[in-house]
Design a protein around this motif. Structure first.
Motif, short mmCIF file in Angstrom:
data_model
loop_
_atom_site.label_atom_id
_atom_site.label_comp_id
_atom_site.label_asym_id
_atom_site.label_seq_id
_atom_site.Cartn_x
_atom_site.Cartn_y
_atom_site.Cartn_z
N CYS A 26 0.85 -1.20 0.00
CA CYS A 26 0.00 0.00 0.00
C CYS A 26 0.88 1.25 0.00
CB CYS A 26 -0.94 -0.01 1.20
SG CYS A 26 -2.08 -1.41 1.14
N VAL A 27 0.58 2.14 -0.92
CA VAL A 27 1.49 3.27 -1.16
C VAL A 27 1.61 4.20 0.05
CG1 VAL A 27 1.33 3.28 -3.67
CG2 VAL A 27 -0.43 4.45 -2.33
N TYR A 28 0.58 4.18 0.91
CA TYR A 28 0.61 5.07 2.08
C TYR A 28 1.18 4.37 3.32
CZ TYR A 28 -3.64 2.43 2.99
OH TYR A 28 -4.54 1.40 3.19
N CYS A 29 1.55 3.11 3.17
CA CYS A 29 1.99 2.34 4.35
C CYS A 29 3.34 1.67 4.12
CB CYS A 29 0.91 1.31 4.69
SG CYS A 29 1.22 0.41 6.22
N MET A 30 3.44 0.87 3.04
CA MET A 30 4.70 0.16 2.75
C MET A 30 5.12 0.42 1.31
SD MET A 30 4.21 -3.51 4.65
CE MET A 30 5.91 -4.03 4.51
N PRO A 31 5.42 1.69 0.96
CA PRO A 31 5.72 2.00 -0.44
C PRO A 31 6.90 1.17 -0.96
CG PRO A 31 6.32 3.82 1.03
CD PRO A 31 5.53 2.85 1.85
N LYS A 32 6.73 0.70 -2.20
CA LYS A 32 7.73 -0.18 -2.84
C LYS A 32 9.14 0.40 -2.85
CE LYS A 32 5.42 -3.15 -6.15
NZ LYS A 32 4.66 -3.09 -7.38
N GLU A 33 9.21 1.73 -3.01
CA GLU A 33 10.55 2.35 -3.08
C GLU A 33 11.32 2.11 -1.79
OE1 GLU A 33 7.81 5.31 -3.12
OE2 GLU A 33 7.30 3.57 -4.36
N VAL A 34 10.62 1.95 -0.67
CA VAL A 34 11.29 1.73 0.61
C VAL A 34 11.30 0.24 0.95
CG1 VAL A 34 11.26 2.27 3.07
CG2 VAL A 34 10.58 4.01 1.39
N PHE A 35 10.13 -0.40 0.80
CA PHE A 35 10.01 -1.81 1.18
C PHE A 35 10.19 -2.69 -0.06
CE2 PHE A 35 7.88 0.72 4.34
CZ PHE A 35 8.29 0.16 5.53
N GLY A 36 11.32 -2.52 -0.72
CA GLY A 36 11.61 -3.27 -1.95
C GLY A 36 12.48 -4.48 -1.66
N ARG A 133 -6.24 -1.35 -6.92
CA ARG A 133 -4.98 -1.97 -7.36
C ARG A 133 -3.83 -0.97 -7.25
NH1 ARG A 133 -5.65 -6.89 -10.99
NH2 ARG A 133 -7.87 -7.18 -11.17
N ALA A 134 -4.11 0.29 -7.57
CA ALA A 134 -3.05 1.31 -7.49
C ALA A 134 -2.67 1.56 -6.03
CB ALA A 134 -3.51 2.60 -8.15
N MET A 135 -3.65 1.51 -5.14
CA MET A 135 -3.35 1.77 -3.72
C MET A 135 -2.60 0.61 -3.07
SD MET A 135 -6.58 3.91 -2.25
CE MET A 135 -5.86 4.56 -0.75
N ASN A 136 -3.00 -0.65 -3.38
CA ASN A 136 -2.28 -1.77 -2.73
C ASN A 136 -0.96 -2.08 -3.45
OD1 ASN A 136 -2.75 -4.01 -4.71
ND2 ASN A 136 -4.90 -3.86 -4.07
N ASP A 137 -0.81 -1.56 -4.64
CA ASP A 137 0.41 -1.68 -5.45
C ASP A 137 0.92 -3.13 -5.56
OD1 ASP A 137 2.10 -0.52 -7.21
OD2 ASP A 137 3.48 0.34 -5.72
N ALA A 138 -0.02 -4.07 -5.46
CA ALA A 138 0.33 -5.48 -5.62
C ALA A 138 -0.61 -6.07 -6.66
CB ALA A 138 0.19 -6.22 -4.29
#
Ligand code: SAM
Length: 334
Positions: A26-36, A133-138
């Motif tokens: 989720c972009v507001y919680c575990m954004p991919k750029e950080v939690f990659g 889908r955009a918000m959960n980014d998965a």
């Protein structure tokens, strides 16, 4: 005598994070750029074992905790979570619940219920597949979460609560559609103001849709009236549909902070006790347990921390405090 903190608040609720991992980003919680790929999640040996969690839960209950919520990360990705539920369901008179993104509920709801879980809260931020889908980014579809909600209800994990975090310009257009969808369903929809937890989500006050605005938008289409709280210190403000279609809740932690009634403690997956969602530092209870503490030692450790508690971050929040270092919600447990 009841255990209270420096502001006279008792300890009533314990949230236990069972893992810092999640299958959503989720972009507001575990954004991919950080939690990659390179992010260092906790290793298995760092996590509290189920037996350690059970022991700590027992100690918190002795101090006054009545309600335990398992969270994370995504609690259902922790292997054999049903076994932990079974252990905790055996702790005296405790109200046991769990917050999940719902993705694994279709296959797990019945086993969770059989293990002794009473209720679940499922997070769902939109019914619009593209937005969700955009918000959960998965790339996870809405339909599968709805399936999870129905599986939970069918297994008797009810009433199911559904949590929607509302972020300005992202999913605020989904508010009324969500209300309509769950109106009359028996599930309780709760809207959460977007908060400045952690420091990776780039929070700004402008991103917050105030609870009053959410209630007004729903009321215009499906008239509402206020409901008395279930108990003192309840986080959500309750509203019911005037036509008997059930109730909703709004959690206005930004525009109307409720620190004065906060009775919650949080235990991270590696056993650190945090007395505020916005805390910077936790107290290492895993070390106390692994050092061979007796039950009395554990009780004393928890009581000492709680007695010294002064936190009231949300009441002091300003644009400046939002950028202070804080632990991530996926670590501390939402
Ligand atoms: N994975 C589980 C889930 O999705 O419900 C449990 C953990 S998650 C951190 C718990 C809740 O916190 C979710 O409803 C999520 O939407 C919410 N949350 C995460 N970041 C938030 C933020 N910045 N503001 C408000 N709520 C947030």
């Amino acid at each position: 005598m009841a255990l209270t903190d420096t502001l006279g608040r008792p300890i009533r609720d314990l949230r236990i994070s069972v893992t810092d991992r999640c299958n959503f980003r989720c972009v507001y919680c575990m954004p991919k750029e950080v939690f990659g790929r390179d992010y260092r999640f906790l290793e298995r040996r760092e996590l509290l074992t189920f037996e350690e969690i059970e022991r700590l839960a027992g100690a918190f209950v002795r101090q006054g905790v009545q309600k335990i919520r398992l969270t994370g990360g995504e609690p259902l990705v922790r292997r054999d979570i049903e076994r932990l539920i079974e252990l905790l369901a055996g702790v005296d008179d405790v109200d046991l619940t769990l917050t999940t993104n719902g993705s694994l509920l279709p296959q797990k709801a019945q086993a969770l219920r059989d293990a002794g879980l009473k209720r679940v809260t499922v997070s769902l931020d939109s019914l619009d597949d593209e937005v969700f889908r955009a918000m959960n980014d998965a790339d996870f579809p809405v339909a599968r979460v709805l399936e999870g909600i129905e599986a939970a209800a069918a297994a008797g994990l009810d009433p199911v609560k559904v949590n929607m975090v509302v972020k300005r310009g992202v999913n605020e257009d989904s508010v009324v559609a969500m209300a309509r969808h769950f109106h009359g369903s028996g599930h309780i929809l709760r809207f959460i103001e977007y908060m400045d937890v952690g420091h990776t989500n780039g929070w700004r006050m402008d991103d917050v849709v105030p609870a009053a605005e959410i209630v007004a938008a729903i009321d215009a289409e499906l008239p509402l009236e206020p409901v008395e709280p279930n108990y003192a210190g309840e986080v959500a403000t309750r509203w019911r549909y005037r036509d008997g279609g059930g109730e909703i809740g709004v959690i206005s932690s930004v525009t109307q902070p409720f620190c004065g009634g906060c009775t919650r403690a949080r235990l991270s997956a590696e056993g650190r006790l945090f007395t505020c969602l916005f805390a910077v530092r936790g107290h290492d209870l895993r070390a106390v347990v692994r050092d061979g503490a007796s039950d009395e030692d554990l009780d004393e450790a928890i009581a000492t921390i709680w007695r010294g508690r002064t936190d009231r971050y949300s009441e002091l929040r300003t644009a400046q405090t939002a950028s202070l270092p804080k632990v991530e919600m996926s670590y501390i447990g939402g």
